[in-house]
Motif scaffolding. Structure first.
Motif, PDB file in Angstrom:
ATOM      1  N   ALA A 285       0.051   8.033   4.288  1.00  0.00           N
ATOM      2  CA  ALA A 285       0.924   7.232   3.431  1.00  0.00           C
ATOM      3  C   ALA A 285       0.300   5.854   3.280  1.00  0.00           C
ATOM      4  CB  ALA A 285       2.310   7.127   4.060  1.00  0.00           C
ATOM      5  N   THR A 286       0.365   5.299   2.086  1.00  0.00           N
ATOM      6  CA  THR A 286      -0.309   4.028   1.801  1.00  0.00           C
ATOM      7  C   THR A 286       0.125   2.917   2.751  1.00  0.00           C
ATOM      8  OG1 THR A 286      -0.486   4.658  -0.530  1.00  0.00           O
ATOM      9  CG2 THR A 286      -0.759   2.324  -0.005  1.00  0.00           C
ATOM     10  N   GLY A 287       1.388   2.941   3.174  1.00  0.00           N
ATOM     11  CA  GLY A 287       1.885   1.903   4.076  1.00  0.00           C
ATOM     12  C   GLY A 287       1.329   1.970   5.479  1.00  0.00           C
ATOM     13  N   CYS A 288       0.567   3.006   5.777  1.00  0.00           N
ATOM     14  CA  CYS A 288      -0.151   3.120   7.052  1.00  0.00           C
ATOM     15  C   CYS A 288      -1.345   4.028   6.823  1.00  0.00           C
ATOM     16  CB  CYS A 288       0.751   3.657   8.157  1.00  0.00           C
ATOM     17  SG  CYS A 288      -0.024   3.618   9.794  1.00  0.00           S
ATOM     18  N   SER A 289      -2.373   3.467   6.207  1.00  0.00           N
ATOM     19  CA  SER A 289      -3.508   4.303   5.771  1.00  0.00           C
ATOM     20  C   SER A 289      -4.865   3.725   6.195  1.00  0.00           C
ATOM     21  CB  SER A 289      -3.479   4.456   4.242  1.00  0.00           C
ATOM     22  OG  SER A 289      -3.439   3.184   3.615  1.00  0.00           O
ATOM     23  N   PRO A 290      -5.020   3.357   7.462  1.00  0.00           N
ATOM     24  CA  PRO A 290      -6.297   2.763   7.871  1.00  0.00           C
ATOM     25  C   PRO A 290      -7.481   3.706   7.746  1.00  0.00           C
ATOM     26  CG  PRO A 290      -4.951   3.287   9.798  1.00  0.00           C
ATOM     27  CD  PRO A 290      -4.070   3.454   8.596  1.00  0.00           C
ATOM     28  N   ASP A 308       4.083   0.211   7.483  1.00  0.00           N
ATOM     29  CA  ASP A 308       5.210  -0.105   6.609  1.00  0.00           C
ATOM     30  C   ASP A 308       5.388   1.050   5.631  1.00  0.00           C
ATOM     31  OD1 ASP A 308       7.245  -1.276   5.190  1.00  0.00           O
ATOM     32  OD2 ASP A 308       5.934  -2.618   4.045  1.00  0.00           O
ATOM     33  N   THR A 309       6.000   2.137   6.119  1.00  0.00           N
ATOM     34  CA  THR A 309       6.173   3.341   5.307  1.00  0.00           C
ATOM     35  C   THR A 309       7.354   4.150   5.820  1.00  0.00           C
ATOM     36  OG1 THR A 309       5.139   5.451   4.667  1.00  0.00           O
ATOM     37  CG2 THR A 309       4.479   4.529   6.777  1.00  0.00           C
ATOM     38  N   ILE A 310       7.922   4.956   4.932  1.00  0.00           N
ATOM     39  CA  ILE A 310       8.994   5.856   5.354  1.00  0.00           C
ATOM     40  C   ILE A 310       8.446   7.032   6.162  1.00  0.00           C
ATOM     41  CG2 ILE A 310      10.488   5.269   3.400  1.00  0.00           C
ATOM     42  CD1 ILE A 310       9.625   7.977   2.140  1.00  0.00           C
ATOM     43  N   ALA A 311       7.160   7.256   6.084  1.00  0.00           N
ATOM     44  CA  ALA A 311       6.534   8.360   6.826  1.00  0.00           C
ATOM     45  C   ALA A 311       6.272   7.914   8.262  1.00  0.00           C
ATOM     46  CB  ALA A 311       5.249   8.807   6.145  1.00  0.00           C
ATOM     47  N   LYS A 312       7.342   7.769   9.028  1.00  0.00           N
ATOM     48  CA  LYS A 312       7.227   7.190  10.367  1.00  0.00           C
ATOM     49  C   LYS A 312       6.444   8.074  11.326  1.00  0.00           C
ATOM     50  CE  LYS A 312      11.482   4.452   9.945  1.00  0.00           C
ATOM     51  NZ  LYS A 312      10.766   3.201   9.703  1.00  0.00           N
ATOM     52  N   SER A 313       6.465   9.380  11.122  1.00  0.00           N
ATOM     53  CA  SER A 313       5.708  10.260  12.006  1.00  0.00           C
ATOM     54  C   SER A 313       4.200  10.103  11.824  1.00  0.00           C
ATOM     55  CB  SER A 313       6.110  11.719  11.797  1.00  0.00           C
ATOM     56  OG  SER A 313       5.888  12.127  10.477  1.00  0.00           O
ATOM     57  N   LEU A 314       3.793   9.457  10.727  1.00  0.00           N
ATOM     58  CA  LEU A 314       2.375   9.174  10.497  1.00  0.00           C
ATOM     59  C   LEU A 314       2.048   7.707  10.719  1.00  0.00           C
ATOM     60  CD1 LEU A 314       1.728  11.249   7.234  1.00  0.00           C
ATOM     61  CD2 LEU A 314       1.499  11.977   9.620  1.00  0.00           C
ATOM     62  N   ALA A 315       3.036   6.930  11.175  1.00  0.00           N
ATOM     63  CA  ALA A 315       2.892   5.467  11.243  1.00  0.00           C
ATOM     64  C   ALA A 315       2.210   5.016  12.527  1.00  0.00           C
ATOM     65  CB  ALA A 315       4.256   4.809  11.098  1.00  0.00           C
ATOM     66  N   ILE A 316       0.944   5.368  12.648  1.00  0.00           N
ATOM     67  CA  ILE A 316       0.117   4.903  13.764  1.00  0.00           C
ATOM     68  C   ILE A 316      -0.950   3.998  13.167  1.00  0.00           C
ATOM     69  CG2 ILE A 316      -1.464   5.582  15.599  1.00  0.00           C
ATOM     70  CD1 ILE A 316       0.120   8.122  15.935  1.00  0.00           C
ATOM     71  N   GLY A 317      -0.799   2.713  13.397  1.00  0.00           N
ATOM     72  CA  GLY A 317      -1.664   1.738  12.751  1.00  0.00           C
ATOM     73  C   GLY A 317      -3.057   1.643  13.328  1.00  0.00           C
ATOM     74  N   ASN A 318      -3.224   2.159  14.552  1.00  0.00           N
ATOM     75  CA  ASN A 318      -4.538   2.129  15.197  1.00  0.00           C
ATOM     76  C   ASN A 318      -4.850   3.540  15.708  1.00  0.00           C
ATOM     77  OD1 ASN A 318      -6.941   1.222  16.319  1.00  0.00           O
ATOM     78  ND2 ASN A 318      -5.974   0.355  18.138  1.00  0.00           N
ATOM     79  N   ILE A 339      -0.930   8.096  -0.475  1.00  0.00           N
ATOM     80  CA  ILE A 339       0.050   7.944  -1.554  1.00  0.00           C
ATOM     81  C   ILE A 339       1.166   7.017  -1.103  1.00  0.00           C
ATOM     82  CG2 ILE A 339      -0.390  10.182  -2.639  1.00  0.00           C
ATOM     83  CD1 ILE A 339       2.090  11.242  -1.114  1.00  0.00           C
ATOM     84  N   ASP A 340       1.904   6.448  -2.086  1.00  0.00           N
ATOM     85  CA  ASP A 340       2.982   5.527  -1.741  1.00  0.00           C
ATOM     86  C   ASP A 340       4.265   6.288  -1.392  1.00  0.00           C
ATOM     87  OD1 ASP A 340       4.439   6.140  -4.137  1.00  0.00           O
ATOM     88  OD2 ASP A 340       3.330   4.603  -5.240  1.00  0.00           O
ATOM     89  N   ASP A 341       5.272   5.551  -0.952  1.00  0.00           N
ATOM     90  CA  ASP A 341       6.497   6.177  -0.462  1.00  0.00           C
ATOM     91  C   ASP A 341       7.238   6.961  -1.536  1.00  0.00           C
ATOM     92  OD1 ASP A 341       5.978   5.209   2.042  1.00  0.00           O
ATOM     93  OD2 ASP A 341       7.578   3.713   2.080  1.00  0.00           O
ATOM     94  N   ASP A 342       7.215   6.486  -2.771  1.00  0.00           N
ATOM     95  CA  ASP A 342       7.875   7.247  -3.845  1.00  0.00           C
ATOM     96  C   ASP A 342       7.190   8.592  -4.044  1.00  0.00           C
ATOM     97  OD1 ASP A 342       9.800   5.341  -4.336  1.00  0.00           O
ATOM     98  OD2 ASP A 342       8.697   4.376  -5.976  1.00  0.00           O
ATOM     99  N   GLN A 343       5.880   8.622  -3.913  1.00  0.00           N
ATOM    100  CA  GLN A 343       5.146   9.880  -4.037  1.00  0.00           C
ATOM    101  C   GLN A 343       5.415  10.791  -2.839  1.00  0.00           C
ATOM    102  OE1 GLN A 343       1.430   7.640  -4.654  1.00  0.00           O
ATOM    103  NE2 GLN A 343       1.060   8.904  -6.463  1.00  0.00           N
ATOM    104  N   VAL A 344       5.658  10.189  -1.665  1.00  0.00           N
ATOM    105  CA  VAL A 344       6.031  10.979  -0.496  1.00  0.00           C
ATOM    106  C   VAL A 344       7.361  11.684  -0.750  1.00  0.00           C
ATOM    107  CG1 VAL A 344       6.739  10.867   1.929  1.00  0.00           C
ATOM    108  CG2 VAL A 344       4.774   9.525   1.148  1.00  0.00           C
ATOM    109  N   ARG A 345       8.340  10.927  -1.275  1.00  0.00           N
ATOM    110  CA  ARG A 345       9.655  11.520  -1.599  1.00  0.00           C
ATOM    111  C   ARG A 345       9.506  12.636  -2.631  1.00  0.00           C
ATOM    112  NH1 ARG A 345      10.817   5.845  -1.705  1.00  0.00           N
ATOM    113  NH2 ARG A 345      12.074   5.214   0.112  1.00  0.00           N
ATOM    114  N   ALA A 346       8.681  12.385  -3.638  1.00  0.00           N
ATOM    115  CA  ALA A 346       8.464  13.399  -4.678  1.00  0.00           C
ATOM    116  C   ALA A 346       7.830  14.658  -4.090  1.00  0.00           C
ATOM    117  CB  ALA A 346       7.579  12.828  -5.785  1.00  0.00           C
ATOM    118  N   GLY A 347       6.945  14.485  -3.119  1.00  0.00           N
ATOM    119  CA  GLY A 347       6.315  15.626  -2.465  1.00  0.00           C
ATOM    120  C   GLY A 347       7.312  16.463  -1.687  1.00  0.00           C
TER     121      GLY A 347
END
Length: 424
Positions: A285-290, A308-318, A339-347
């Motif tokens: 997710a773009t909000g956590c895409s290092p 900073d994403t709704i995909a919290k299960s993928l929200a590992i910044g390091n 992808i951004d959060d709106d695209q996550v919802r669409a998926g």
């Protein structure tokens, strides 16, 4: 990085405690250490992983095994009598031919590996089962983890099943359903003010100070991570003992993607599948895409980010395995995309409305990234493709709650039904 961990019986292990595993080997320098609760190389501080002396293994032997991950026990760091130890018996989840989704995405031959049907409704049951075996063999007194949710659910349930004291640590802003799904299994759910990386740091500190604690993704991480290989084993077996041409995998720490790659390589070396090219794609997710950022920049350096994403299960910044994700994707001719959060919802909605699978935000990310990969020409729509759904959508209801609802509210009469035009 400290390697101080569980003060347990690191010597005098029972015969075959870790099956056909022979050592822990550094992924950077190759230095090997004895099997035990260690996760960092004493020579270079690189990550350790399990090395094996595999026996000859046949398809028939595997197929005769139980319909769970223990059918592959000869390829995992677990004892031969693993089925006798109480565990949640995860795995052998369905591989669905996704023709409707494939038509929507323009992919001719598409499959969904649906791990939402595991005991706690995510793929984490696989890795936790292997970690639990290691904790038991090392005589750990506490079974624990830092988690973005799914892992906490799996650890709490597995600990309850095994009758071992269990403590799970989560970010305090985690989705409420995931908190409840852990708290029902254990009274020791600890919410920490901070993001996952803060929680993980705390877990590492506790592992270094407290005796007898087995943190599944810290001090027994090498054993834990091996559980993800079973996803790759199952996909190959369910495809008729062959590898897919392309596979799309969500990326949090990156361990799942790298272990699926490892599983494919092991199957080839053991002669269980034909040696053929395959391409691996990572989804963030773009909000956590290092990792995606590093891939696009053409660098090996993963710059940590604040999620900073709704995909919290993928929200590992390091992400611990980020550089190895880059290697696997580049080596195989794949890519890492976001992808951004709106695209996550669409998926999420697309998978539900084409295949009847309600996925969580990680799965929405994978579907959305697959769509983007086709649109940008990075994924070949003519080749057989597998995407992995790692968890159940009931865990992340808030992500799409305001996107869906009643098409109409009517009076209980046929005229009202006709007037609503919902059948048109």
């Amino acid at each position: 990085m400290s390697t101080a961990v569980v003060e347990t019986k690191t010597t005098g292990l029972r015969e075959g405690a870790f099956g056909n595993a022979r050592a822990l080997a550094c992924r950077e320098c190759g230095h090997q250490v004895d099997l035990g609760p260690f996760y960092a190389c004493p020579e270079c501080f690189g990550p350790l992983e399990v090395a094996y002396d595999f026996p000859a293994v046949t398809r028939e032997e595997i197929e005769a095994g139980p319909r769970n991950i223990w059918r592959y026990k000869a390829l995992l760091p677990v004892p031969a009598d693993i089925e006798e130890s109480p565990n949640t018996e995860p795995g052998f989840t369905r591989l669905l031919k996704a023709d409707n989704l494939g038509a929507a995405l323009g992919i001719k031959n598409l499959w969904v590996k649906d791990d939402s049907t595991n005991p706690t409704n995510s793929f984490k049951d696989r890795v936790v089962a292997c970690a639990l075996s290691a904790a038991r063999e090392l005589d750990a007194k506490v079974f624990a983890c830092p988690s973005t949710g799914n892992l906490a659910n799996a650890v709490a349930a597995a600990g309850a099943r095994a009758g071992i004291k269990t403590v799970v640590f989560i970010p305090s802003n985690l989705e409420r359903p995931k908190q409840v799904n852990s708290a029902v299994y254990t009274e020791r759910l600890v919410a920490v003010n901070g993001n996952y990386d803060d929680v993980n740091k705390l877990a590492s500190e506790i592992a270094g100070e407290e005796d007898g604690w087995a943190f599944v993704n810290v001090n027994v991480r090498p054993f834990y991570a091996e559980g993800s290989k079973t996803l790759g084993y199952e996909i190959a077996e369910q495809l008729g003992w062959r590898l897919p041409d392309q596979i799309v995998i969500p990326v949090a720490s990156g361990s799942q993607l790298t272990k699926v790659d490892k599983s494919f390589q092991e199957l080839i070396k053991l002669g269980l599948v034909e040696d053929k090219p395959y391409r691996i794609f990572g989804a963030q997710a773009t909000g956590c895409s290092p990792v995606s950022v590093a891939y696009k920049a053409g660098t090996d350096a993963i710059r940590p980010v604040k999620p900073d994403t709704i995909a919290k299960s993928l929200a590992i910044g390091n992400p611990a395995d980020g550089i190895y994700v880059l290697d696997a994707c580049r080596r195989s001719g794949g890519a890492v995309e976001d992808i951004d959060d709106d695209q996550v919802r669409a998926g999420i909605l697309l998978l539900a409305r084409t295949e009847g699978i309600f996925t969580e935000t990680a799965g929405g990310t994978t579907v959305g990234v697959t769509k983007k990969l086709v649109e940008t020409g990075q994924l070949d729509p003519e080749l057989e493709t597998v995407i992995i759904n790692t968890g159940m959508g009931l865990k992340t209801l808030d992500a799409i709650a305001d996107q869906v609802g009643a098409a109409a509210t009517i009076e209980p009469s046929y005229d009202a039904f006709v007037a609503s035009r919902v059948a048109e």
